[in-house]
Design a protein around this motif. Structure first.
Motif, PDB file in Angstrom:
ATOM      1  N   ILE A 243       0.328  -2.105  -4.248  1.00 31.42           N
ATOM      2  CA  ILE A 243      -0.132  -3.480  -4.105  1.00 31.42           C
ATOM      3  C   ILE A 243      -0.036  -3.962  -2.669  1.00 31.42           C
ATOM      4  O   ILE A 243      -0.975  -4.584  -2.153  1.00 31.42           O
ATOM      5  CB  ILE A 243       0.652  -4.414  -5.057  1.00 31.42           C
ATOM      6  CG1 ILE A 243       0.188  -4.171  -6.494  1.00 31.42           C
ATOM      7  CG2 ILE A 243       0.437  -5.878  -4.681  1.00 31.42           C
ATOM      8  CD1 ILE A 243       0.808  -5.077  -7.523  1.00 31.42           C
ATOM      9  N   GLU A 244       1.070  -3.682  -2.004  1.00 32.23           N
ATOM     10  CA  GLU A 244       1.246  -4.185  -0.629  1.00 32.23           C
ATOM     11  C   GLU A 244       0.205  -3.612   0.324  1.00 32.23           C
ATOM     12  O   GLU A 244      -0.163  -4.233   1.320  1.00 32.23           O
ATOM     13  CB  GLU A 244       2.666  -3.880  -0.124  1.00 32.23           C
ATOM     14  CG  GLU A 244       2.998  -2.412   0.076  1.00 32.23           C
ATOM     15  CD  GLU A 244       3.381  -1.675  -1.198  1.00 32.23           C
ATOM     16  OE1 GLU A 244       3.766  -0.486  -1.090  1.00 32.23           O
ATOM     17  OE2 GLU A 244       3.298  -2.275  -2.293  1.00 32.23           O
ATOM     18  N   ARG A 245      -0.313  -2.453   0.030  1.00 29.18           N
ATOM     19  CA  ARG A 245      -1.302  -1.808   0.893  1.00 29.18           C
ATOM     20  C   ARG A 245      -2.730  -2.119   0.468  1.00 29.18           C
ATOM     21  O   ARG A 245      -3.625  -2.269   1.307  1.00 29.18           O
ATOM     22  CB  ARG A 245      -1.080  -0.287   0.853  1.00 29.18           C
ATOM     23  CG  ARG A 245      -2.073   0.544   1.663  1.00 29.18           C
ATOM     24  CD  ARG A 245      -1.973   2.016   1.310  1.00 29.18           C
ATOM     25  NE  ARG A 245      -2.380   2.279  -0.074  1.00 29.18           N
ATOM     26  CZ  ARG A 245      -2.172   3.453  -0.681  1.00 29.18           C
ATOM     27  NH1 ARG A 245      -1.558   4.444  -0.051  1.00 29.18           N
ATOM     28  NH2 ARG A 245      -2.584   3.609  -1.938  1.00 29.18           N
TER      29      ARG A 245
ATOM     30  N   GLY B 140       3.067   3.373 -18.371  1.00 29.11           N
ATOM     31  CA  GLY B 140       2.432   4.563 -17.814  1.00 29.11           C
ATOM     32  C   GLY B 140       1.174   4.997 -18.520  1.00 29.11           C
ATOM     33  O   GLY B 140       0.621   6.048 -18.207  1.00 29.11           O
ATOM     34  N   ARG B 141       0.659   4.173 -19.447  1.00 29.52           N
ATOM     35  CA  ARG B 141      -0.554   4.545 -20.170  1.00 29.52           C
ATOM     36  C   ARG B 141      -1.813   4.249 -19.383  1.00 29.52           C
ATOM     37  O   ARG B 141      -2.888   4.712 -19.738  1.00 29.52           O
ATOM     38  CB  ARG B 141      -0.609   3.823 -21.515  1.00 29.52           C
ATOM     39  CG  ARG B 141       0.298   4.431 -22.552  1.00 29.52           C
ATOM     40  CD  ARG B 141       0.232   3.682 -23.860  1.00 29.52           C
ATOM     41  NE  ARG B 141       0.765   2.342 -23.715  1.00 29.52           N
ATOM     42  CZ  ARG B 141       0.141   1.249 -24.140  1.00 29.52           C
ATOM     43  NH1 ARG B 141      -1.038   1.344 -24.704  1.00 29.52           N
ATOM     44  NH2 ARG B 141       0.688   0.070 -23.997  1.00 29.52           N
ATOM     45  N   SER B 142      -1.726   3.457 -18.325  1.00 26.47           N
ATOM     46  CA  SER B 142      -2.891   3.145 -17.495  1.00 26.47           C
ATOM     47  C   SER B 142      -2.449   3.148 -16.034  1.00 26.47           C
ATOM     48  O   SER B 142      -1.457   2.503 -15.676  1.00 26.47           O
ATOM     49  CB  SER B 142      -3.459   1.770 -17.869  1.00 26.47           C
ATOM     50  OG  SER B 142      -4.597   1.468 -17.087  1.00 26.47           O
ATOM     51  N   ILE B 143      -3.181   3.899 -15.211  1.00 27.19           N
ATOM     52  CA  ILE B 143      -2.812   4.036 -13.802  1.00 27.19           C
ATOM     53  C   ILE B 143      -3.980   3.596 -12.935  1.00 27.19           C
ATOM     54  O   ILE B 143      -5.062   4.191 -12.979  1.00 27.19           O
ATOM     55  CB  ILE B 143      -2.427   5.490 -13.468  1.00 27.19           C
ATOM     56  CG1 ILE B 143      -1.221   5.920 -14.310  1.00 27.19           C
ATOM     57  CG2 ILE B 143      -2.117   5.632 -11.980  1.00 27.19           C
ATOM     58  CD1 ILE B 143      -0.781   7.342 -14.055  1.00 27.19           C
ATOM     59  N   PRO B 144      -3.792   2.525 -12.135  1.00 31.01           N
ATOM     60  CA  PRO B 144      -4.853   2.084 -11.218  1.00 31.01           C
ATOM     61  C   PRO B 144      -4.838   2.941  -9.950  1.00 31.01           C
ATOM     62  O   PRO B 144      -3.778   3.216  -9.388  1.00 31.01           O
ATOM     63  CB  PRO B 144      -4.467   0.630 -10.920  1.00 31.01           C
ATOM     64  CG  PRO B 144      -2.970   0.596 -11.052  1.00 31.01           C
ATOM     65  CD  PRO B 144      -2.616   1.636 -12.096  1.00 31.01           C
ATOM     66  N   CYS B 145      -6.017   3.356  -9.520  1.00 29.72           N
ATOM     67  CA  CYS B 145      -6.118   4.247  -8.359  1.00 29.72           C
ATOM     68  C   CYS B 145      -7.260   3.815  -7.449  1.00 29.72           C
ATOM     69  O   CYS B 145      -8.267   3.268  -7.914  1.00 29.72           O
ATOM     70  CB  CYS B 145      -6.407   5.682  -8.810  1.00 29.72           C
ATOM     71  SG  CYS B 145      -5.156   6.446  -9.846  1.00 29.72           S
ATOM     72  N   LEU B 146      -7.114   4.105  -6.171  1.00 29.42           N
ATOM     73  CA  LEU B 146      -8.236   4.042  -5.246  1.00 29.42           C
ATOM     74  C   LEU B 146      -8.940   5.388  -5.265  1.00 29.42           C
ATOM     75  O   LEU B 146      -8.293   6.438  -5.298  1.00 29.42           O
ATOM     76  CB  LEU B 146      -7.760   3.739  -3.832  1.00 29.42           C
ATOM     77  CG  LEU B 146      -7.299   2.319  -3.518  1.00 29.42           C
ATOM     78  CD1 LEU B 146      -6.840   2.236  -2.084  1.00 29.42           C
ATOM     79  CD2 LEU B 146      -8.402   1.300  -3.792  1.00 29.42           C
ATOM     80  N   GLY B 147     -10.267   5.362  -5.238  1.00 30.63           N
ATOM     81  CA  GLY B 147     -11.037   6.576  -5.055  1.00 30.63           C
ATOM     82  C   GLY B 147     -11.310   6.742  -3.574  1.00 30.63           C
ATOM     83  O   GLY B 147     -11.915   5.866  -2.938  1.00 30.63           O
ATOM     84  N   VAL B 148     -10.833   7.840  -3.005  1.00 24.13           N
ATOM     85  CA  VAL B 148     -10.931   8.073  -1.561  1.00 24.13           C
ATOM     86  C   VAL B 148     -11.938   9.186  -1.306  1.00 24.13           C
ATOM     87  O   VAL B 148     -11.750  10.329  -1.736  1.00 24.13           O
ATOM     88  CB  VAL B 148      -9.550   8.442  -0.977  1.00 24.13           C
ATOM     89  CG1 VAL B 148      -9.649   8.634   0.534  1.00 24.13           C
ATOM     90  CG2 VAL B 148      -8.514   7.367  -1.318  1.00 24.13           C
ATOM     91  N   LEU B 149     -13.012   8.843  -0.616  1.00 26.35           N
ATOM     92  CA  LEU B 149     -14.097   9.791  -0.346  1.00 26.35           C
ATOM     93  C   LEU B 149     -14.170  10.049   1.150  1.00 26.35           C
ATOM     94  O   LEU B 149     -14.326   9.114   1.944  1.00 26.35           O
ATOM     95  CB  LEU B 149     -15.423   9.222  -0.854  1.00 26.35           C
ATOM     96  CG  LEU B 149     -16.663  10.104  -0.724  1.00 26.35           C
ATOM     97  CD1 LEU B 149     -16.514  11.363  -1.575  1.00 26.35           C
ATOM     98  CD2 LEU B 149     -17.910   9.331  -1.132  1.00 26.35           C
TER      99      LEU B 149
END
Length: 245
Positions: free
Chosen positions: A82-84, A123-132
């Motif tokens: 979150i902080e990033r 831990g059933r849902s993990i938010p992620c950034l997609g890095v391309l």
């Protein structure tokens, strides 16, 4: 809406608020004893499949899934901090095209609450950034569909994994990137979750570009599903058919 697989929501992100009773990924709370059984099952199952690394939670860590080489460049998932990442994700959520399907427009606190509900959850849902190619350009939610309220609305199987996606930048929409990323993430799931037989998603049926993106990414249209907040297209990518579609 943006064109084809550049659709901002090729999964089923939170839709506009319909009141306090709407079910979403985090509404279903499982007893600690049942969660412990799922974790035990995950660990023993992974070891049976020849994996010597024990799984300590329900979905393990997408950061450890490695990268995928795609036609658009090297891609990997980076779990949200979150902080990033809050300012970036909140900016994406305030894009009108995104807000129409995710319903998270507003101050940063709106997005922060949505992210914290997952990060502080079981831990059933993990938010992620997609890095391309080294650039964060999309947002994913990878979740256990079999443990989600959506499982009440389709014939769920143990270890089904679901995905939600939005493409952040307008420049990345409308040129095939969404389909490419959907295929890459589905492959990462299947490569790293040996007990997962299929990856699912439930885009709004009205979001024709999203459905088209999933079809282009090797998903099949399975059924129309009535969810509490929308009529959805159940999209499925089967492990058994992954080399054929």
């Amino acid at each position: 809406m943006p064109h084809t697989d550049a659709s901002t929501d090729t999964g089923a992100g939170p839709t506009p608020q319909l009141g306090g009773n709407v079910e979403d990924t985090l509404d279903l709370r499982l007893p600690e004893e049942l969660l412990a059984l799922f974790q035990e099952d995950e660990q023993s199952g992974d070891l049976e499949d020849g994996d010597t690394t024990e799984t300590s939670d329900l979905l393990d860590n997408p950061a450890g899934w490695g990268s995928a080489n795609t036609s658009a460049g090297a891609f990997h998932l980076a779990p949200v901090r979150i902080e990033r990442d809050l300012a970036r994700i909140s900016r994406w959520m305030n894009d009108p095209a995104v807000a129409a399907f995710w319903g998270l427009a507003g101050p940063d606190s709106v997005t922060a609450a949505h992210l914290r509900a997952q990060l502080d959850g079981d831990g059933r849902s993990i938010p992620c950034l997609g890095v391309l190619s080294g650039i964060p350009m999309s947002y994913f939610e990878v979740y256990r569909a079999d443990l989600d309220p959506v499982a009440r609305h389709y014939p769920a199987r143990p270890h089904d994994i679901g995905i939600h996606l939005l493409i952040g930048g307008v420049a990345d929409r409308g040129r095939g990137v969404g389909s490419t990323l959907l295929r890459a993430v589905a492959d990462l799931v299947l490569d790293n979750r040996p007990r997962c037989a299929r990856v699912i998603a439930e885009p709004d049926l009205r979001n024709t570009p999203s459905v088209s993106a999933f079809l282009s990414a090797g998903f099949r249209f399975s059924a129309e599903v009535d969810l509490p907040d929308k009529r959805a297209a159940l999209m499925v990518r089967d492990r058994a058919l992954r080399k054929l579609l």
